[in-house]
Design an enzyme around this catalytic site. Sequence first.
Site, PDB file in Angstrom:
ATOM      1  N   HIS A   5      -2.173  -2.840  -0.681  1.00 14.75           N
ATOM      2  CA  HIS A   5      -0.717  -2.922  -0.497  1.00 14.75           C
ATOM      3  C   HIS A   5      -0.361  -2.713   0.972  1.00 14.75           C
ATOM      4  CE1 HIS A   5       3.567  -1.999  -1.718  1.00 14.75           C
ATOM      5  NE2 HIS A   5       3.514  -1.438  -0.535  1.00 14.75           N
ATOM      6  N   HIS A  27       1.087  -5.242   4.234  1.00 17.14           N
ATOM      7  CA  HIS A  27       2.191  -4.966   5.178  1.00 17.14           C
ATOM      8  C   HIS A  27       1.811  -5.390   6.596  1.00 17.14           C
ATOM      9  CE1 HIS A  27       5.377  -2.965   2.968  1.00 17.14           C
ATOM     10  NE2 HIS A  27       4.547  -2.101   2.441  1.00 17.14           N
TER      11      HIS A  27
END
Length: 165
Positions: free
Chosen positions: A132, A136
């Site tokens: 995750h 980004h």
Amino acid sequence: MILEILKYPDKRLRTIAKPVQEVNSEIKKQVKDMFETMYAAPGIGLAATQVDFHQRLIVIDVSEECNEPLCLINPEIIEKSGEIEYEEGCLSVPNYYENVKRSNEIKVSALNELGQPFEIDADETLAVCIQHEMDHLNGILFVDHLSKLKQKRLKKKAEKQSKKL
Ligand code: K2U
Ligand code: ZN
């Protein structure tokens, strides 16, 4: 110090972070501020992109007691296997949770906060969190993995939200 977390659909969240050239005092201060910001949120992960610092730097702590800080500088996934579906949230996309499929086991190589290279085998929550956060750094948000219809609804809601503020 606590840093401001950029919120969807802020365009700066789409920036591709650059590799860290040297783990100098500026980077060490950034790591410290990102841990403070993450624990205060509270969160179990935070990528530099989310605090408008566009270098490849991630802080994570998935432990129950919030006492296992993990800093990944210039992280690379060198192996991955399996599949896990996990209900994800994001500090940059508040109050929105959706199931996302990711690899369940990954081997990651990175530099630590002292600039020393290391490797880590991660699975379950830690594997999800690392993937995750690495998204980004590449300007990808977990909502990008959702259907176009869900994204349309979310974008409208987020824009309405920001107008109200
Ligand atoms: O915005 C972020 O990158 C922090 C994310 C990291 C994360 C997302 C999905 C799955 C695992 C980690 C979190 O929103 S931090 C908030 C949180 C706290 C406990 C459990 C799940 C999410
Ligand atoms: Zn996030």
